[in-house]
Design a protein around this motif. Structure first.
Motif, PDB file in Angstrom:
ATOM      1  N   PRO A 195      15.368 -13.658  -4.903  1.00  0.00           N
ATOM      2  CA  PRO A 195      14.708 -13.500  -3.604  1.00  0.00           C
ATOM      3  C   PRO A 195      13.254 -13.976  -3.628  1.00  0.00           C
ATOM      4  O   PRO A 195      12.753 -14.491  -2.637  1.00  0.00           O
ATOM      5  N   GLU A 196      12.584 -13.800  -4.793  1.00  0.00           N
ATOM      6  CA  GLU A 196      11.168 -14.161  -4.883  1.00  0.00           C
ATOM      7  C   GLU A 196      10.914 -15.608  -4.462  1.00  0.00           C
ATOM      8  O   GLU A 196       9.906 -15.923  -3.853  1.00  0.00           O
ATOM      9  N   MET A 203      11.033 -15.829  -0.789  1.00  0.00           N
ATOM     10  CA  MET A 203       9.816 -15.207  -0.237  1.00  0.00           C
ATOM     11  C   MET A 203       8.645 -16.169  -0.333  1.00  0.00           C
ATOM     12  O   MET A 203       7.845 -16.290   0.595  1.00  0.00           O
ATOM     13  N   ASP A 212      19.089  -9.314  -1.307  1.00  0.00           N
ATOM     14  CA  ASP A 212      18.902  -7.952  -1.794  1.00  0.00           C
ATOM     15  C   ASP A 212      18.798  -7.011  -0.593  1.00  0.00           C
ATOM     16  O   ASP A 212      17.719  -6.541  -0.234  1.00  0.00           O
ATOM     17  N   GLN A 215      19.518  -4.081  -0.057  1.00  0.00           N
ATOM     18  CA  GLN A 215      19.146  -2.676  -0.236  1.00  0.00           C
ATOM     19  C   GLN A 215      17.649  -2.470  -0.263  1.00  0.00           C
ATOM     20  O   GLN A 215      17.175  -1.346  -0.191  1.00  0.00           O
ATOM     21  N   ASP A 216      16.910  -3.566  -0.431  1.00  0.00           N
ATOM     22  CA  ASP A 216      15.475  -3.432  -0.609  1.00  0.00           C
ATOM     23  C   ASP A 216      14.776  -3.403   0.743  1.00  0.00           C
ATOM     24  O   ASP A 216      14.807  -4.371   1.494  1.00  0.00           O
ATOM     25  N   ARG A 217      14.163  -2.279   1.032  1.00  0.00           N
ATOM     26  CA  ARG A 217      13.532  -2.171   2.346  1.00  0.00           C
ATOM     27  C   ARG A 217      12.348  -3.110   2.476  1.00  0.00           C
ATOM     28  O   ARG A 217      12.037  -3.568   3.577  1.00  0.00           O
ATOM     29  N   PHE A 218      11.684  -3.403   1.386  1.00  0.00           N
ATOM     30  CA  PHE A 218      10.525  -4.284   1.472  1.00  0.00           C
ATOM     31  C   PHE A 218      10.924  -5.635   2.063  1.00  0.00           C
ATOM     32  O   PHE A 218      10.275  -6.156   2.971  1.00  0.00           O
ATOM     33  N   LEU A 219      12.007  -6.206   1.539  1.00  0.00           N
ATOM     34  CA  LEU A 219      12.467  -7.497   2.051  1.00  0.00           C
ATOM     35  C   LEU A 219      12.912  -7.376   3.505  1.00  0.00           C
ATOM     36  O   LEU A 219      12.693  -8.273   4.316  1.00  0.00           O
ATOM     37  N   CYS A 226      11.696  -5.324   5.747  1.00  0.00           N
ATOM     38  CA  CYS A 226      10.498  -5.261   6.600  1.00  0.00           C
ATOM     39  C   CYS A 226       9.863  -6.638   6.749  1.00  0.00           C
ATOM     40  O   CYS A 226       9.422  -7.023   7.824  1.00  0.00           O
ATOM     41  N   PHE A 230      17.276   0.685   8.465  1.00  0.00           N
ATOM     42  CA  PHE A 230      16.607   1.719   7.658  1.00  0.00           C
ATOM     43  C   PHE A 230      16.009   2.838   8.505  1.00  0.00           C
ATOM     44  O   PHE A 230      15.197   3.605   8.021  1.00  0.00           O
ATOM     45  N   CYS A 246       4.470   4.046  11.982  1.00  0.00           N
ATOM     46  CA  CYS A 246       4.572   2.782  11.240  1.00  0.00           C
ATOM     47  C   CYS A 246       3.644   1.753  11.877  1.00  0.00           C
ATOM     48  O   CYS A 246       4.013   1.033  12.811  1.00  0.00           O
ATOM     49  N   TRP A 293       2.227  -1.092  10.920  1.00  0.00           N
ATOM     50  CA  TRP A 293       2.456  -2.541  10.882  1.00  0.00           C
ATOM     51  C   TRP A 293       3.442  -2.948  11.963  1.00  0.00           C
ATOM     52  O   TRP A 293       3.266  -3.980  12.624  1.00  0.00           O
TER      53      TRP A 293
END
Ligand SMILES: CC(C)(COP(=O)(O)OP(=O)(O)OC[C@H]1O[C@@H](n2cnc3c(N)ncnc32)[C@H](O)[C@@H]1OP(=O)(O)O)[C@@H](O)C(=O)NCCC(=O)NCCS
Lengths: 162, 873
Positions: B431-432, B435, B461, B463-467, B469, B491, B507, B509
């Motif tokens: 993913p990086e 990104m 990915d 499951q990753d909330r960061f990605l 968002c 989420f 939130c 942002w």
């Protein structure tokens, strides 16, 4: 990345990081509750521009127990800053503070069964063990592992070294 | 009993009922309580205290969350409480109730007044006193708090909190010495106060910081060392840091040095510990480092790096200090280590150095060189060891981000993208890399491509909330609100709208980005709604402190409490508040200029979409109502109060946009006075309100910060033109401007020359080029603007694409907007857009509208196909 004890003005940044990283979120007041009850226990990782890129939000168990017990409410690191060892360091600092300031005998936390990164951090890097499985602990129905780490007591340590 | 005033007396039966009413309230038997109150009131409708208790009981029985029926009851309670005071103005009960209601409304000023009145009637009522003190603290009336605390101490001299609270009240009131004195008395009087050891530590720590604040360093040190000796304080963390600082203040550098060393031992990744240590050696590294001291500092830091091989900080700090060849060597070693260990965060770690262009250049050279070596399959060390294969991948990744960094004088997005696609060939599932692609495309102005790339990352990915968002944010940047919400909903709570949940969870942002997205789409009502929610969130943050005025006294966390108070005082200096306010103010000024914006102009397409959405919402509501009916909660008045303004149209239709703007701006004036945008924005409000002096003051403030600021520049011209066109300028305004305007703009200056001057002095700064163009548009006040002026503006703006000017997609977009606003012919707007497009070929914002639509559709449709294999969440 600077690793230091969180001060009041770090908690909004913490809330921001938490909302970006995890589905378990809290309103600001809950952060203040931590900050204003156990000011020594929460730590942040900060980038050179002052942005919070990782944090540990921690507390002591409020229910009377036999021995003081620390608890991690939340820990996370922004994705671009992961695998740098930040979570590991944040955790260790908070643990030391629990022992020094509150005489903690152990530290506990919850983790999703599917969260491989976090489980590996707690178990392999930090030596936690699973002590209980909680079915359907999370809002979406996922199970949690309750994990725990017992602190070495100072007197035990000195006994061991003599 | 005889001193009970006549109007308050009740016959025995009613008196009994009244007492019952009090108990019922206490035991939360609200229905019974209301009945008792009504029975009394039937006979004595003017009995103020009964009216008050009825108000309180009614108020306490309000439902949560608030329902339609609850709202009416709330109003009734409020008016009863006011009536009660009128009927019995000397009763502590009526005032107390009024105060409690005001407090729950968070009307702190009214609550404070009401509690003060209540105390006047009943000066020894302890609970009343406590609430009243909390309100004094909340409203920052510290001397009143001190006075009330004194009284509390007199009434309860054996209570620990009577003393400790007085100490902190003195401190907040700015009187450290008095506070410390009270502490010492307290130690003498209250021997066994029952505090736990950590509570004792909290109190002592706070006293020590008070001594420090008062400049009593010796005293502070004595107390600190006694605390350590007695085992009250632990050496871990803050105590030791205070000790190091006190020793420094006392000029005992070498002792201080040892203490800093001890701190570094505790936490070798705390930067301020190294700063402190170096200060004992005479180096102020955050200020300036002389060339000949760099090597000495580096070697000091290196010795720590050796003692603490796992610590990141000392090695990284060396890079901030070292220069020239020393820097090159250290940076190379640092980069090689990071690449070999495959640390994805290497770039974000190192980019902090880019505040210095020289260091940035060297880093770039090193990485280019490492790539060449790695491509030849050679090792990175002097021995014949080989680098792991991932090193090259991460080197590509690093260089791609490096070349697209905003500080880069010559960004090369094409090369960045090439590097990333090579990296992708190595590892297609990282993913990086996507990104990074998204980041590069965003910088290059290809926001659509960026959104697509971020979406790819997310899908890898799920499951990753960061990605999640990030992807949502990128969709918002291209105006795809629905798509973004589809992602965030993965989420958030399932039973309410995702935007509602994110608002409830504060939130920031999301509120900002979705507001921006709506604003860009021209949906100003929804944009205002999001920005105002963000402002309300800050109000909530402020109100949150209330409970802690009493809570912290109980927990004895005084230092934390004291910093909370200081923090709340400057809460709205937070960048999130700043950004949202400026965005909202911009909308409000536009609404003032063009009230027709208040009427939504929808295209047929949007209209259809809006209808579809409304239908969907209606269906959902019906469904919810049916479900509620099934559980017996179906009655309309038992429904939660619906959002009064779901589309933000009430906000949009405001009659007083400038007053709304001013409300948001006021905190900035106080708390963000060092930011020039505060003043250039303030000007925009005041000049429209025709408050010329206030507007002028904004210009003067801005001028103090940066006289060459591009926005300030055209505002000054605008101001000069505006006041000179006002026929009946008030005398004070005229006098002030006559006197002071020349300090901003030479009075006899040829304005055109003044404008040209800015351009020639900042000929390669995009913001200044735009500022000069705006200056031109202010110089010629005829509207529609004559084509000769328009041509001059166009030719200035075309400089934004010149090769000696770093390309700024955002400013180019503003330039096109300016042309549109000035009514330039389509042909010249198109040709300017083409000029920009050839300078930044990747920038999707410069595509034609049709092309953009097509690409957007394609991006979303592509998504739908991809979403067929959505990963599980
Ligand atoms: C879990 C998380 C906090 C780890 O943060 P981090 O700063 O990257 O962790 P560290 O760099 O300190 O890692 C320490 C060790 O944890 C383990 N670890 C961390 N991330 C890992 C991953 N993705 N896979 C496997 N192990 C991992 C490794 O053992 C690692 O040591 P190593 O790097 O020497 O191999 C971070 O991934 C995160 O914020 N995730 C999202 C939020 C979350 O899940 N929080 C935990 C909720 S209980």
């Amino acid at each position: 990345m600077d690793i230091r004890q969180a001060t009041i003005d770090d908690f909004l940044g913490m809330q921001n990081a938490n909302l970006l990283n995890l589905p378990e979120n809290y309103t600001f007041k809950y952060y203040l509750y931590h900050a204003l009850t156990w000011p020594e226990l929460s730590y942040v990782a900060v980038d050179p521009r002052g942005r919070i890129v990782g944090y540990i939000l921690a507390k002591m168990e409020e229910e009377p127990t036999d021995e003081p017990s620390g608890h991690v409410t939340s820990i996370s690191v922004l994705r671009p800053y992961r695998r740098l060892g930040l979570a590991n360091r944040l955790m260790k600092q908070s643990q030391e503070a629990m022992v020094a300031h509150y005489n903690a005998a152990q530290i506990t936390l919850h983790v999703r069964k599917s969260n491989r990164a976090a489980i590996s951090l707690y178990r392999d890097s930090l030596g936690f063990e699973v002590h209980v499985m909680e079915k359907g602990y999370y809002a979406d129905g996922e199970d949690a592992y309750g994990m725990r780490f017992l602190f070495k007591r100072k007197d035990e340590e000195s006994k061991a070294s003599t | 009993m005889s001193n009970i005033p006549k109007h308050r007396q009740l016959p025995d039966k009613e008196n009994r009922l009244f007492k019952e009413l009090l108990t019922q309230y206490e035991y939360k038997q609200y229905k019974k309580g209301l009945k008792a109150a009504d029975t009394i009131l039937k006979k004595f409708p003017n009995h103020g205290e009964t009216i008050a208790l009825k108000a309180l009981t009614l108020h306490s029985s309000l439902p949560f969350p608030m329902t339609v029926a609850g709202l009416t009851k709330q109003e009734e309670a409020e008016s009863l409480a006011r009536l009660a005071v009128k009927k019995d103005i000397t009763s502590h009960i009526t005032w107390h109730v009024l105060g409690i209601l005001a407090k729950t409304r968070k009307d702190w000023d009214e609550a404070t007044r009401a509690f003060a009145m209540a105390r006047k009637q009943d000066s020894e009522n302890i609970p009343l006193m406590r609430d009243s003190i909390a309100l004094y603290l909340h409203t920052r009336q510290f001397s009143q708090a001190v006075a009330a605390r004194h009284q509390h101490l007199l009434l309860r001299p054996t209570l620990r909190s009577s003393w400790t609270s007085l100490i902190i009240a003195h401190h907040l009131n700015g009187d450290m010495t008095e506070g410390i004195e009270v502490y010492d008395q307290y130690l003498g009087i209250v021997k066994n106060d029952g505090a736990t050891s950590s509570e004792k530590a909290q109190l002592l720590m706070h006293i020590i910081t008070m001594c420090m604040e008062a400049g009593q360093w010796d005293d502070a040190l004595r107390r600190l060392e006694n605390g350590l000796k007695d085992g009250v304080l632990s050496t871990r963390g803050q105590v030791t840091q205070l000790k190091a600082e006190i020793l420094m203040q006392l000029g005992r550098e070498s002792e201080s040095e040892d203490v800093w060393r001890a701190l570094i031992e505790q936490n070798p990744d705390n930067l301020s510990y190294y700063d402190g240590f170096l200060r004992t050696k005479g180096y102020e590294i955050r200020k300036s480092v002389t060339l000949d001291s760099t090597s000495k500092i580096v070697s000091l830091l290196n010795s720590f790096a050796e003692s603490y091989p796992k610590a990141l900080a000392p090695r990284r700090m060396c890079l901030d200090i070292a220069r020239g060849d020393e820097f090159r060597d250290l940076a190379r070693a640092y980069l090689v280590n990071g690449l070999e260990k495959a640390i994805p965060s290497l770039f974000v770690d190192v980019k902090g150095l880019y505040v210095d262009l020289e260091r940035m250049k060297i880093v770039g050279e090193i990485v280019e060189d490492l790539i060449q070596t790695l491509e030849k399959d050679a090792g990175l060390h002097d021995d014949d060891s080989k680098a792991p294969p991932t090193a090259l991948l991460w080197a590509y990744y690093f260089l791609a981000l490096h070349l697209a960094h905003p500080a880069h004088p010559n960004p090369s997005y094409d090369r960045s993208l090439q590097l990333l696609s090579t990296a992708l060939k190595h590892t297609p599932t990282l993913p990086e890399i996507y990104m990074a692609e998204a980041m590069v495309r965003k910088r290059a102005g290809d926001i659509l491509g960026a959104a697509k790339a971020m979406e790819e990352a997310r899908l890898l990915d799920g499951q990753d909330r960061f990605l999640n968002c990030k992807a949502a944010k990128y969709w918002l940047r291209v105006g795809e609100v629905a798509k973004a919400e589809e992602l965030t909903a993965m989420f958030t709570k399932k039973d309410i709208a995702t935007s509602q949940d994110l608002t409830d969870l504060q939130c920031l942002w999301f509120l900002q980005e979705e507001g921006d997205s709506y604003r860009a789409n021209g949906n100003l009502g929804m944009a205002l709604k999001r920005y105002q929610s963000l402002a309300t969130t800050f109000q909530d943050y402020e109100d949150d402190q209330y409970d802690f005025h009493t809570y912290c006294l109980r927990r004895m966390t005084f230092s934390a409490y004291y910093s909370l108070m200081k923090y709340e005082d400057q809460l709205r200096s937070h960048p999130a508040y700043f950004k949202a306010s400026l965005a909202a103010i911009n909308i409000y000024t536009r609404l003032h200029d063009d009230p027709s914006l208040k009427e939504e102009k929808l295209t047929a397409e949007e209209e259809a979409e809006r209808k579809k959405a409304a239908k969907k919402a209606q269906k959902a509501e019906q469904k919810a109502r049916k479900a509620a009916a099934a559980t017996g909660e179906g009655k309309k008045e038992d429904q939660p109060v619906p959002d009064e303004d779901p589309q933000g149209s009430k906000l949009l239709k405001t009659e007083t946009p400038l007053d709304e703007a001013l409300k948001l701006w006021k905190p900035l004036e106080l708390l963000a006075s060092s930011r020039i945008e505060t003043w250039t924005t303030g000007y925009q409000i005041y000049i429209r309100k025709k408050l010329y002096l206030a507007a002028f003051k904004c210009l003067l403030q801005a001028h103090d910060i940066d006289p060459r600021d591009p926005n300030l520049h055209w505002e000054i011209i605008h101001f000069k033109q505006t006041v000179s066109a006002v026929p009946d300028l008030a005398e004070p305004v005229k006098m002030t401007t006559d006197q002071l305007l020349p300090s901003l703009i030479p009075s006899d200056a040829d304005l055109a020359a003044y404008n040209a001057n800015l351009l020639s002095q900042h000929s390669s700064s995009p913001a200044h080029i735009l500022g000069a163009a705006k200056g031109l548009s202010e110089l010629d006040t005829t509207r529609p603007i004559p084509s000769s002026s328009l041509q001059a503006i166009e030719s200035t703006l075309s400089r934004l694409a010149a090769h000696d000017v770093p390309p700024s997609v955002a400013i180019m977009s503003s330039a096109l907007k300016l042309m549109k606003e000035l009514g330039a012919p389509i042909s010249s707007i198109d040709s300017l857009r083409d000029t920009y497009k050839s300078r930044v070929p990747l920038a999707s914002v410069f595509e034609s509208d049709e092309e953009l639509k097509r690409r957007r559709r394609e991006a979303l449709e592509g998504e739908e196909v991809a979403n067929g294999v959505k990963p599980d969440l």
